[in-house]
Design a protein around this motif. Structure first.
Motif, PDB file in Angstrom:
ATOM      1  N   PRO A  36       0.820  -1.212   0.000  1.00  0.00           N
ATOM      2  CA  PRO A  36       0.000   0.000   0.000  1.00  0.00           C
ATOM      3  C   PRO A  36       0.856   1.266   0.000  1.00  0.00           C
ATOM      4  N   ILE A  54       2.670   3.103   4.600  1.00  0.00           N
ATOM      5  CA  ILE A  54       3.332   1.955   5.225  1.00  0.00           C
ATOM      6  C   ILE A  54       2.306   1.194   6.061  1.00  0.00           C
ATOM      7  N   ALA A  55       2.240  -0.114   5.873  1.00  0.00           N
ATOM      8  CA  ALA A  55       1.280  -0.919   6.613  1.00  0.00           C
ATOM      9  C   ALA A  55       2.016  -2.066   7.298  1.00  0.00           C
ATOM     10  N   LEU A  56       2.596  -1.763   8.448  1.00  0.00           N
ATOM     11  CA  LEU A  56       3.383  -2.755   9.183  1.00  0.00           C
ATOM     12  C   LEU A  56       3.139  -2.548  10.668  1.00  0.00           C
ATOM     13  N   ASN A  82       7.817  -2.837   3.703  1.00  0.00           N
ATOM     14  CA  ASN A  82       6.443  -2.733   3.218  1.00  0.00           C
ATOM     15  C   ASN A  82       6.290  -3.481   1.887  1.00  0.00           C
TER      16      ASN A  82
END
Ligand SMILES: Nc1ncnc2c1ncn2[C@@H]1O[C@H](COP(=O)(O)OP(=O)(O)OP(=O)(O)O)[C@@H](O)[C@H]1O
Ligand SMILES: [Mg+2]
Lengths: 368, 341
Positions: free
Chosen positions: B114, B117-119, B176
């Motif tokens: 995405p 950042i998707a963590l 990511n």
């Protein structure tokens, strides 16, 4: 399997929040200690004024008054004065009326109703009085008086026998522990879901091949484990520090804790669906937890509530939780003895989970 | 009217059916297999048509660069392909599976990095990747090796046990990206994977993307950096207000234009007389401001004589630069053209 993965991940995240974990126990322990200090019966109760109207003037009345006098500031007064002290001056939380012919009926093995005029606003003192009345009953019994359980009725309710022998600690330690577990769960489930959004990972999970039930279920399982441990540790703290009874069956207390926390966790999932931002979690969580605690008998015994509220209370999972715990720790029941409560709590858990899942799904869909 | 918008499902169902049928082995053929077919995909938010009837193919081993200004609809298009948002109309078919009707299957085959950042900041780099792997059902026996391999390929093997929250922005970007790859997806969707990183990290990321392409993956890649798309993409699509205004190889897009080179004169350009050049009849477009004169032409070589005159007349005050029409020029040209009607 994936549920387990989500659960393990959330447990790991929870374990990383050291301060949060300490606060999980430290905050309720501090509050319990303050409450305990403020409400502990015994030493303080001698200052509680307890007017008694002695219309009986017989041996039973004398024995009772002597016993009460050990713990309370007993004053024999007229009916009018008693009424004034309780209802108008609010100097006394309750006044006892020992009716004419009490001794006569008692010795003839006929039951008598003794009236307790109460001021519910002074519930803590009132509770202390109830405890003392119970003690007095036991003390007189140990003197060899033929006090049988059916002969003395308070407000048409038998205060001896099957009825729970409340002390304020027996009420407050489980009550406040449950309240804090509920509060923690509502906060943490709401925040964990919002946190997932803030870190953006909810988007990743939303498009992963993983059903919403696994996602929500995994998150709730992690909270459930933490919540059950929290409740058990708080009860153990009460046991070792304040001598709280824990009943006869360790299995029952673990099972009941798990059942209670499960229903609360699933309930928290429903509340979390309405908490749209992290900031909302605090006011919403506090309001919901306090209302459920107050109505569900976590702050004070249910019989202290007005009748209408008592019927509402019977619909709440908090009151079922409290009575399940009290059955185990005060009435020494085993699992079989609390099967009704366990079934009801499981029903609540399933219903809340179903509703929570539906709302969660709806929330996810609304985003797309 | 938008032609694509009028494309109805019936119109392409035939294609999908024929696609579903086992096709003759033609992987070595001149046209690689289409991994993803996008057909009339649209998404509206109330009155806003974020994506309006977009259709194109993505082939095996191809990087498709999706360009567009802010708000052009890139993220919306990516999130529909990722099955995150449901299209208002249209469909896309990934190796025979509809993104609308076979979401579970499609999800397993897609990897998405995405834009944001998707963590989990409080999990380590390796833990984040391992978690994603388990969610996608990678066997425990393979997972460790896969994670190691990914950490190696994003150059973060040494930071494997550091919390992601403690990594730099560029490193987070790489994680990511890696998180989208653990399950070896067939289609990789990268939404501005180089946003906000330094040139070194960007190179690193571009290298990874190229490696993925060389391994035969199909990649959709959105970016604001025209230069980046130019170097990386096999084909380019330009989104403008939700519509795909151009798609194809850079060469093909350029060929459609009547010019292909830019003559840029900098310095004191105010007094330059363009009449002799106009007389040659091939001047397509003139952009002029105080210090710069840009001439868009078919062949710069045709203008060398008048240019020489201009420069020799001006002494040393004017500099000449001739360059190919860049993707950035092309993009802005298309964007401007659309906006003007
Ligand atoms: N959830 C939403 N609700 C309403 N409108 C939206 C939503 N998401 C996107 N839009 C609108 O759709 C249009 C396209 O947005 P999108 O995010 O796809 O653009 P983008 O090309 O990714 O832009 P950027 O380069 O800034 O990332 C914009 O006008 C945006 O405001
Ligand atoms: Mg975007």
């Amino acid at each position: 399997m994936k549920t387990l993965t989500v659960m393990l991940k959330d447990l790991r995240l929870i374990s990383r929040d050291r301060f949060g974990l300490v606060a999980l126990l430290a905050v309720p322990i501090v509050v319990i200690m303050v409450i305990a200090a403020a409400t502990q019966s015994g030493a303080g109760s001698k200052s509680i004024l307890f007017p008694i109207v002695n219309d009986d003037q017989g041996p039973v009345a004398t024995a009772l008054i002597r016993a009460f006098n050990e713990h309370l500031d007993v004053r024999e007064v007229s009916r009018a004065t008693a009424h004034h002290l309780v209802a108008e001056a609010n100097d006394a939380p309750a006044a006892l009326i020992l009716p004419r012919e009490l001794s006569k009926r008692y010795l003839a093995q006929k039951p008598t109703t003794v009236e307790l005029l109460t001021d519910p606003a002074q519930w803590q003192e009132l509770e202390a009085i109830k405890v003392v009345m119970l003690l007095a009953d036991r003390e007189t019994a140990s003197l060899g008086d033929p006090f049988s359980q059916e002969l003395l009725r308070l407000h048409e309710r038998n205060i001896t026998g099957d009825h729970v022998s409340f002390s304020s600690l027996d009420q407050n330690i489980p009550g406040f522990s449950l309240m804090f577990v509920l509060l923690t769960l509502i906060f943490s489930v709401s925040l964990a879901l919002r946190e997932e959004e803030v870190s953006g990972t909810s988007r990743r999970l939303a498009i992963a091949p993983l059903p919403p039930a696994s996602l929500l279920g995994g998150k709730l399982l992690a909270r459930l484990i933490v919540g059950t441990a929290q409740l058990l540790l708080l009860l153990l703290f009460g046991h070792f520090v304040y001598g709280l009874r824990l009943g006869h069956s360790p299995v029952a207390i673990i099972v009941v804790a798990a059942a209670v926390v499960t229903s609360m966790t699933c309930f928290a999932a429903v509340v979390a669906a309405f908490v749209r931002t992290r900031e909302q979690a605090i006011p919403v969580g506090l309001a919901v937890a306090f209302v459920l605690a107050a109505l569900g008998g976590l702050f004070w015994p249910l019989y202290d509530l007005p009748h209408a509220m008592q019927s509402v209370a019977r619909l709440l999972m908090t009151s079922w939780s409290m009575s399940a715990i009290q059955d185990v720790i005060l009435r020494d029941r085993n699992i079989a003895g609390i099967s009704k409560e366990l079934i009801v709590l499981s029903g609540y858990s399933l219903a809340f989970f179903a509703i929570g899942l539906q709302l969660f799904r709806y929330g996810e869909k609304a985003k797309s | 009217m938008h032609r694509q918008q009028l494309l109805r499902k019936q119109d392409y169902e035939e294609d999908i059916r024929s696609f579903n049928a086992p096709s003759p082995v033609d992987n070595q053929g001149e046209r690689a297999r289409a991994v993803l077919r996008i057909e009339g995909l649209s998404k509206s938010y109330g009155a806003i048509a974020a994506v309006a009837g977009v259709s194109f193919d993505i082939r095996e081993g191809e990087v498709f660069g999706l360009l567009g200004l802010n708000g052009a609809g890139k993220t919306t298009l990516i999130s529909m392909l990722a099955t995150e948002q449901r299209p208002s109309a249209g469909d896309a078919v990934l190796l025979g599976h509809s993104i609308c009707n076979e979401r579970r299957t499609v999800r397993q085959m897609i990897g998405v990095a995405p834009q944001e950042i998707a963590l989990y900041p409080m999990l380590t780099t390796a833990e984040n990747l391992r978690f994603m792997g388990r969610i996608y059902g990678i066997k425990a026996s393979e997972l460790e090796e896969r994670v190691e391999q990914l950490l190696e390929s994003i150059g973060l093997a040494e930071r494997r046990d550091d919390y992601v929250g403690s990594l730099s922005g560029g490193m987070k970007r790489r994680v990511n990206l890696a998180a989208a790859l653990v399950h070896q997806p067939k289609l990789i969707l990268l939404d501005e994977p180089t946003a906000g990183v330094d040139p070194e990290s960007r190179d690193e990321i571009l290298k990874i993307v190229r490696r993925l392409r060389d391994d035969g993956n199909a990649i959709v890649y959105t970016t604001h950096y025209m230069e980046e798309a130019e170097h990386l993409s096999d084909r380019i699509g330009i989104l403008n207000s939700g519509r795909l205004v151009a798609a194809g190889t850079l060469e093909a897009l350029r060929e459609e234009l009547e010019f292909s080179e830019v003559i840029e004169l900098t310095g004191f350009t105010a007094g330059i007389d363009l009449t002799p050049m106009r007389a040659l009849g091939q001047l397509c477009r003139v952009d002029r401001d105080e210090k710069r004169l840009r001439l868009l032409v078919k062949r710069a070589a045709d203008f060398l004589v008048p240019l020489q005159k201009i420069i020799s007349r001006s002494g040393k005050s004017i500099q000449l630069k001739i360059m190919p029409f860049s993707l950035e020029d092309l993009f802005l040209h298309l964007a401007r053209k659309e906006v003007n009607g």
